[in-house]
Write a protein that holds these residues in place. Structure first.
Motif, PDB file in Angstrom:
ATOM      1  N   TRP A 170       0.842  -1.080   0.047  1.00  0.00           N
ATOM      2  CA  TRP A 170      -0.104  -0.098   0.187  1.00  0.00           C
ATOM      3  C   TRP A 170       0.888   1.185   0.083  1.00  0.00           C
ATOM      4  O   TRP A 170       0.442   2.454  -0.564  1.00  0.00           O
ATOM      5  CB  TRP A 170      -0.850  -0.106   1.075  1.00  0.00           C
ATOM      6  N   LEU A 171       2.126   1.168   0.607  1.00  0.00           N
ATOM      7  CA  LEU A 171       2.913   2.530   0.406  1.00  0.00           C
ATOM      8  C   LEU A 171       3.339   2.711  -0.815  1.00  0.00           C
ATOM      9  O   LEU A 171       3.509   3.732  -1.353  1.00  0.00           O
ATOM     10  CB  LEU A 171       4.187   2.275   1.620  1.00  0.00           C
ATOM     11  N   VAL A 172       3.800   1.660  -1.525  1.00  0.00           N
ATOM     12  CA  VAL A 172       4.432   1.792  -2.756  1.00  0.00           C
ATOM     13  C   VAL A 172       3.328   2.122  -3.795  1.00  0.00           C
ATOM     14  O   VAL A 172       3.671   2.983  -4.608  1.00  0.00           O
ATOM     15  CB  VAL A 172       4.973   0.326  -3.182  1.00  0.00           C
ATOM     16  N   LEU A 173       1.903   1.781  -3.588  1.00  0.00           N
ATOM     17  CA  LEU A 173       0.713   2.279  -4.289  1.00  0.00           C
ATOM     18  C   LEU A 173       0.900   3.676  -4.332  1.00  0.00           C
ATOM     19  O   LEU A 173       0.446   4.156  -5.510  1.00  0.00           O
ATOM     20  CB  LEU A 173      -0.233   1.475  -3.975  1.00  0.00           C
TER      21      LEU A 173
ATOM     22  N   ILE B 178       2.050   8.826  -0.677  1.00  0.00           N
ATOM     23  CA  ILE B 178       2.098   9.996  -1.302  1.00  0.00           C
ATOM     24  C   ILE B 178       2.658  10.919  -0.916  1.00  0.00           C
ATOM     25  O   ILE B 178       3.602  11.565  -1.355  1.00  0.00           O
ATOM     26  CB  ILE B 178       0.621  10.298  -1.735  1.00  0.00           C
ATOM     27  N   ILE B 179       2.667  11.414   0.437  1.00  0.00           N
ATOM     28  CA  ILE B 179       3.478  12.383   0.951  1.00  0.00           C
ATOM     29  C   ILE B 179       4.937  12.203   0.909  1.00  0.00           C
ATOM     30  O   ILE B 179       5.636  12.977   0.487  1.00  0.00           O
ATOM     31  CB  ILE B 179       3.014  12.464   2.620  1.00  0.00           C
ATOM     32  N   GLY B 180       5.290  11.171   1.361  1.00  0.00           N
ATOM     33  CA  GLY B 180       6.753  10.657   1.346  1.00  0.00           C
ATOM     34  C   GLY B 180       7.231  10.679  -0.347  1.00  0.00           C
ATOM     35  O   GLY B 180       8.391  10.976  -0.537  1.00  0.00           O
ATOM     36  N   GLY B 181       6.594  10.217  -1.007  1.00  0.00           N
ATOM     37  CA  GLY B 181       6.981  10.146  -2.453  1.00  0.00           C
ATOM     38  C   GLY B 181       7.123  11.531  -2.886  1.00  0.00           C
ATOM     39  O   GLY B 181       8.280  11.626  -3.673  1.00  0.00           O
ATOM     40  N   VAL B 182       6.128  12.344  -2.778  1.00  0.00           N
ATOM     41  CA  VAL B 182       6.547  13.810  -3.296  1.00  0.00           C
ATOM     42  C   VAL B 182       7.818  14.533  -2.694  1.00  0.00           C
ATOM     43  O   VAL B 182       8.427  15.129  -3.219  1.00  0.00           O
ATOM     44  CB  VAL B 182       5.276  14.627  -3.030  1.00  0.00           C
ATOM     45  N   VAL B 183       7.934  14.372  -1.465  1.00  0.00           N
ATOM     46  CA  VAL B 183       9.059  15.095  -0.754  1.00  0.00           C
ATOM     47  C   VAL B 183      10.574  14.343  -1.233  1.00  0.00           C
ATOM     48  O   VAL B 183      11.228  15.013  -1.620  1.00  0.00           O
ATOM     49  CB  VAL B 183       8.854  14.660   1.066  1.00  0.00           C
ATOM     50  N   VAL B 184      10.313  12.968  -1.515  1.00  0.00           N
ATOM     51  CA  VAL B 184      11.738  12.385  -1.848  1.00  0.00           C
ATOM     52  C   VAL B 184      11.938  12.656  -3.217  1.00  0.00           C
ATOM     53  O   VAL B 184      13.010  12.707  -3.807  1.00  0.00           O
ATOM     54  CB  VAL B 184      11.475  10.686  -1.727  1.00  0.00           C
ATOM     55  N   GLY B 185      10.799  12.866  -4.168  1.00  0.00           N
ATOM     56  CA  GLY B 185      11.038  13.113  -5.535  1.00  0.00           C
ATOM     57  C   GLY B 185      11.514  14.500  -5.548  1.00  0.00           C
ATOM     58  O   GLY B 185      12.252  14.819  -6.663  1.00  0.00           O
ATOM     59  N   MET B 186      11.361  15.405  -4.690  1.00  0.00           N
ATOM     60  CA  MET B 186      11.785  16.830  -4.723  1.00  0.00           C
ATOM     61  C   MET B 186      12.958  17.056  -4.072  1.00  0.00           C
ATOM     62  O   MET B 186      13.909  17.979  -4.448  1.00  0.00           O
ATOM     63  CB  MET B 186      10.719  17.737  -4.256  1.00  0.00           C
TER      64      MET B 186
ATOM     65  N   SER C 199       3.413   6.008  -3.025  1.00  0.00           N
ATOM     66  CA  SER C 199       4.798   6.508  -3.173  1.00  0.00           C
ATOM     67  C   SER C 199       5.315   6.639  -4.563  1.00  0.00           C
ATOM     68  O   SER C 199       6.128   7.594  -5.017  1.00  0.00           O
ATOM     69  CB  SER C 199       5.641   6.023  -2.076  1.00  0.00           C
ATOM     70  N   VAL C 200       5.129   5.524  -5.163  1.00  0.00           N
ATOM     71  CA  VAL C 200       6.114   5.428  -6.503  1.00  0.00           C
ATOM     72  C   VAL C 200       5.567   6.625  -7.365  1.00  0.00           C
ATOM     73  O   VAL C 200       6.255   7.165  -8.169  1.00  0.00           O
ATOM     74  CB  VAL C 200       5.796   3.958  -7.042  1.00  0.00           C
ATOM     75  N   PRO C 201       4.241   6.536  -7.756  1.00  0.00           N
ATOM     76  CA  PRO C 201       3.698   7.668  -8.753  1.00  0.00           C
ATOM     77  C   PRO C 201       3.919   9.020  -8.149  1.00  0.00           C
ATOM     78  O   PRO C 201       4.088   9.680  -8.982  1.00  0.00           O
ATOM     79  CB  PRO C 201       2.099   7.334  -8.801  1.00  0.00           C
ATOM     80  N   ALA C 202       3.764   9.165  -6.754  1.00  0.00           N
ATOM     81  CA  ALA C 202       4.037  10.323  -6.110  1.00  0.00           C
ATOM     82  C   ALA C 202       5.367  10.974  -6.293  1.00  0.00           C
ATOM     83  O   ALA C 202       5.723  12.287  -6.414  1.00  0.00           O
ATOM     84  CB  ALA C 202       3.650  10.330  -4.634  1.00  0.00           C
ATOM     85  N   ALA C 203       6.222  10.090  -6.317  1.00  0.00           N
ATOM     86  CA  ALA C 203       7.815  10.513  -6.594  1.00  0.00           C
ATOM     87  C   ALA C 203       8.134  10.916  -7.947  1.00  0.00           C
ATOM     88  O   ALA C 203       8.601  11.897  -8.046  1.00  0.00           O
ATOM     89  CB  ALA C 203       8.677   9.220  -6.418  1.00  0.00           C
ATOM     90  N   PHE C 204       7.486  10.244  -9.055  1.00  0.00           N
ATOM     91  CA  PHE C 204       7.399  10.898 -10.402  1.00  0.00           C
ATOM     92  C   PHE C 204       6.520  12.255 -10.417  1.00  0.00           C
ATOM     93  O   PHE C 204       7.281  13.149 -11.068  1.00  0.00           O
ATOM     94  CB  PHE C 204       6.563   9.889 -11.355  1.00  0.00           C
ATOM     95  N   CYS C 205       5.779  12.432  -9.684  1.00  0.00           N
ATOM     96  CA  CYS C 205       4.939  13.738  -9.499  1.00  0.00           C
ATOM     97  C   CYS C 205       5.819  14.830  -8.861  1.00  0.00           C
ATOM     98  O   CYS C 205       5.987  16.019  -9.261  1.00  0.00           O
ATOM     99  CB  CYS C 205       3.687  13.669  -8.693  1.00  0.00           C
TER     100      CYS C 205
ATOM    101  N   VAL D 228      -1.464   4.511   1.944  1.00  0.00           N
ATOM    102  CA  VAL D 228      -1.532   5.092   0.760  1.00  0.00           C
ATOM    103  C   VAL D 228      -1.180   6.650   0.749  1.00  0.00           C
ATOM    104  O   VAL D 228      -0.189   7.035   0.132  1.00  0.00           O
ATOM    105  CB  VAL D 228      -2.578   4.800  -0.127  1.00  0.00           C
ATOM    106  N   CYS D 229      -1.812   7.146   1.584  1.00  0.00           N
ATOM    107  CA  CYS D 229      -1.573   8.683   1.834  1.00  0.00           C
ATOM    108  C   CYS D 229      -0.356   8.754   2.469  1.00  0.00           C
ATOM    109  O   CYS D 229       0.286  10.191   1.780  1.00  0.00           O
ATOM    110  CB  CYS D 229      -2.551   9.135   2.644  1.00  0.00           C
ATOM    111  N   LEU D 230       0.168   8.123   3.284  1.00  0.00           N
ATOM    112  CA  LEU D 230       1.411   8.300   3.779  1.00  0.00           C
ATOM    113  C   LEU D 230       2.455   8.260   2.543  1.00  0.00           C
ATOM    114  O   LEU D 230       3.498   8.858   2.609  1.00  0.00           O
ATOM    115  CB  LEU D 230       1.758   7.406   4.730  1.00  0.00           C
TER     116      LEU D 230
END
Length: 312
Positions: free
Chosen positions: A74-77, A158-166, A79-85, A154-156
């Motif tokens: 559920w995390l990867v679901l 998304i937050i982590g993915g966006v921060v890591v991607g940036m 975080s992965v698209p959020a990292a691209f975002c 999933v929300c966690l």
């Protein structure tokens, strides 16, 4: 090849292998503050190095079966698209000095948040230990499958993915503290194992995003990889022999200093804050320990535990 970059990458990787934290939070600000690398290039190169380091620690936890694959799913679901975002947000901002400044500011905020969350995590663990000693919490037992919370997880992600991607910061601090709040039944080794395992696709996605959009500097990335691979292996070997407690406290202090400098705080103000933390933080921590019913000094606690075991 800049051997000083190799040396710094090696030292950072040892910390990552020893504690599971500190990759982006140490390497990216080191590249910016010490070597003068543009923030965007530093983030991109560090993410590629992290994508190589993370699987090493994950493999250790996989063999020890300390990974909750349902939580990872559920995390990867998220975080992965959020990292691209996160990468797309940077590209949407366009080229120019203002983007580098924005990345630098975002990195500074992420570092300060990471330092705060590291301290908060230590406090939560100390409070739980105190409650178990008083009998408020029952000893940890296996009561069957843990209830998974898909939407918050999933929300966690998304937050982590966006921060890591940036910023390349957050996979080992923001997400692991979130996991502690969502899944208090997870043991410490399961928290670290689950966080490290989910960080592999997260960091890889962010690294690929930066690579596809042309932010990767191979001349910088290769020295990072040369230093990181042996460093993380050494740290993983030391982790079974040394305590990471002191390293984590030092890491939080370094994150604070790096975050302040990333936010362009002047040297006098930075030094004042750091000296105040060095003087006041140990006193405040001892008061918190006393308030929770623990000895003021952790060394006293350790001696009491050893004496109890010796008397049995």
């Amino acid at each position: 090849m800049d051997l000083s970059v190799v040396a710094v990458a090696f030292m950072v990787a040892v910390v990552v292998g020893l504690t599971g934290m500190g990759g982006g939070a140490l390497m990216t600000p080191a590249l910016v503050l010490i070597f003068g690398i543009p923030p965007l290039a530093a983030v991109s190169s560090d993410l590629v190095a992290s994508a190589v380091m993370k699987p090493i620690g994950s493999w250790v936890h996989w063999r020890r079966r300390t990974i909750n694959l349902q939580v990872v799913k559920w995390l990867v679901l998220g975080s992965v698209p959020a990292a691209f975002c996160g990468v797309l947000i940077l590209k949407w901002m366009g080229p120019g000095e203002h983007v580098q400044d924005a990345v630098r500011m975002a990195l500074g905020v992420a570092l300060l948040v990471s330092a705060t969350l590291m301290v908060f995590r230590s406090y939560l663990k100390m409070a739980e230990r105190a409650k178990r000693r008083r009998g408020v919490l029952a000893p940890e037992v296996n009561t069957g499958p843990m209830r998974i919370r898909p939407l918050p997880t999933v929300c966690l992600g998304i937050i982590g993915g966006v921060v890591v991607g940036m910023t390349s910061v957050g996979s080992g601090s923001i997400i692991i503290v979130g996991l502690m709040a969502l899944y208090p039944a997870l043991k410490s080794n399961q928290l670290v194992g689950t966080d490290l395992f989910q960080a592999v696709p997260l960091v890889t996605a962010a690294a690929l995003g930066h690579t596809f959009f042309g932010d990767l500097d191979l001349g910088l990335t290769i020295p990072l990889l040369i230093g990181s691979i042996p460093g993380v292996y050494l740290g993983a070997q030391l982790s079974s022999r040394l305590t990471g407690g002191f390293i984590r406290r030092a890491l939080a202090f370094v994150l604070l200093a790096s975050g302040l400098k990333m936010l362009n705080v002047d040297n006098i103000s930075t030094a004042t804050v750091l000296v105040a933390v060095l003087v006041l933080a140990p006193v405040a921590w001892m008061l918190l320990r006393k308030r929770l019913g623990l000895p003021a000094l952790a060394t006293t606690d350790i001696r009491q535990v050893r004496k109890t075991l010796a008397d049995r």
